[in-house]
Design a protein around this motif. Sequence first.
Motif, short mmCIF file in Angstrom:
data_model
loop_
_atom_site.label_atom_id
_atom_site.label_comp_id
_atom_site.label_asym_id
_atom_site.label_seq_id
_atom_site.Cartn_x
_atom_site.Cartn_y
_atom_site.Cartn_z
N THR A 20 0.84 -1.18 0.00
CA THR A 20 0.00 0.00 0.00
C THR A 20 0.88 1.23 0.00
N PHE A 21 0.37 2.33 -0.56
CA PHE A 21 1.10 3.59 -0.57
C PHE A 21 0.12 4.73 -0.79
N LEU A 22 0.54 5.95 -0.46
CA LEU A 22 -0.25 7.14 -0.70
C LEU A 22 0.29 7.87 -1.91
N TRP A 23 -0.60 8.36 -2.76
CA TRP A 23 -0.17 9.15 -3.91
C TRP A 23 -1.00 10.42 -4.00
N LYS A 24 -0.41 11.42 -4.64
CA LYS A 24 -1.11 12.66 -4.96
C LYS A 24 -0.98 12.91 -6.44
N GLY A 25 -1.99 13.53 -7.00
CA GLY A 25 -1.97 13.81 -8.43
C GLY A 25 -2.59 15.16 -8.73
N SER A 26 -2.15 15.73 -9.83
CA SER A 26 -2.70 16.98 -10.33
C SER A 26 -2.97 16.80 -11.81
N TYR A 27 -4.19 17.16 -12.24
CA TYR A 27 -4.58 17.07 -13.64
C TYR A 27 -4.93 18.47 -14.13
N SER A 28 -4.36 18.88 -15.26
CA SER A 28 -4.60 20.22 -15.77
C SER A 28 -4.66 20.20 -17.29
N ARG A 29 -5.21 21.26 -17.84
CA ARG A 29 -5.24 21.41 -19.28
C ARG A 29 -3.81 21.55 -19.81
N PRO A 30 -3.48 20.90 -20.94
CA PRO A 30 -2.17 21.14 -21.55
C PRO A 30 -2.03 22.61 -21.92
N THR A 52 -8.25 27.52 -16.64
CA THR A 52 -8.69 26.27 -16.01
C THR A 52 -7.74 25.88 -14.89
N PRO A 53 -8.20 25.92 -13.64
CA PRO A 53 -7.33 25.48 -12.54
C PRO A 53 -7.17 23.96 -12.59
N PRO A 54 -6.10 23.44 -12.04
CA PRO A 54 -5.94 21.98 -12.01
C PRO A 54 -6.89 21.37 -10.99
N VAL A 55 -7.21 20.09 -11.18
CA VAL A 55 -7.93 19.34 -10.16
C VAL A 55 -6.90 18.47 -9.45
N VAL A 91 -14.14 15.88 -8.55
CA VAL A 91 -13.85 15.65 -9.97
C VAL A 91 -15.05 15.99 -10.85
N ASP A 92 -16.24 15.51 -10.50
CA ASP A 92 -17.42 15.80 -11.32
C ASP A 92 -17.67 17.30 -11.42
N ALA A 93 -17.51 18.02 -10.30
CA ALA A 93 -17.73 19.46 -10.32
C ALA A 93 -16.70 20.15 -11.21
#
Length: 197
Positions: free
Chosen positions: A126-136, A145-148, A178-180
């Motif tokens: 098990t491990f913890l991860w963080k992610g950021s998704y943004s427009r190219p 567009t702010p990242p989610v 995410v949906d918002a």
Amino acid sequence: MNLPQPVLSFAANAALRMPPAVKPIVHGVLALAGMRWATRFMDYVIDFERAYITDDWSRVAEYFAPDAIYEVRHADFDCRLEGREAVLAGFRRILDRFDRQLHRDLRVVKGPYELPAGETDDGGLTFLWKGSYSRPAIHPAAADTPPVRLSARQSARYRDGLIVWLADEYRDGTGYTVDAWIEAHAPELSARYEEGT
């Protein structure tokens, strides 16, 4: 041998970010710590990242048992996919409709930690991860567009060397944003793993 947490997280992030040639280094670090399942999982991560680029999932399929289960919990896009083919189809679906349409930055922030054997499996990690998704940057809406940002615990359990259960459990309510975000900034995308959702 107990390696310091920063060393283990570095090895995990190396598997996420570097080409397959780094595999011997990752193996060496995890082998020093006696982390059998983490070593096997890093192989999976490297081949998953290769499939992310090539869309050839044949090597990824080899890591999963035929009856494997993948679960997402505490998110807008909760799901339970049962069977190897359903799991792989779910991966392809979300990559096509979400990840590949955005710039993603994923990091392991804590772990990996080995899990002891259970009643129906041989152990796992098990491990913890963080992610950021943004427009190219080239996208017309990128500047507005702010990242989610997401945070989750991923866990895997093995039987006979194959993944029988894999789960992402989202933390701190990040999975419910995410949906918002999609509705406000990217209505053409979907974060759903299951067909028809």
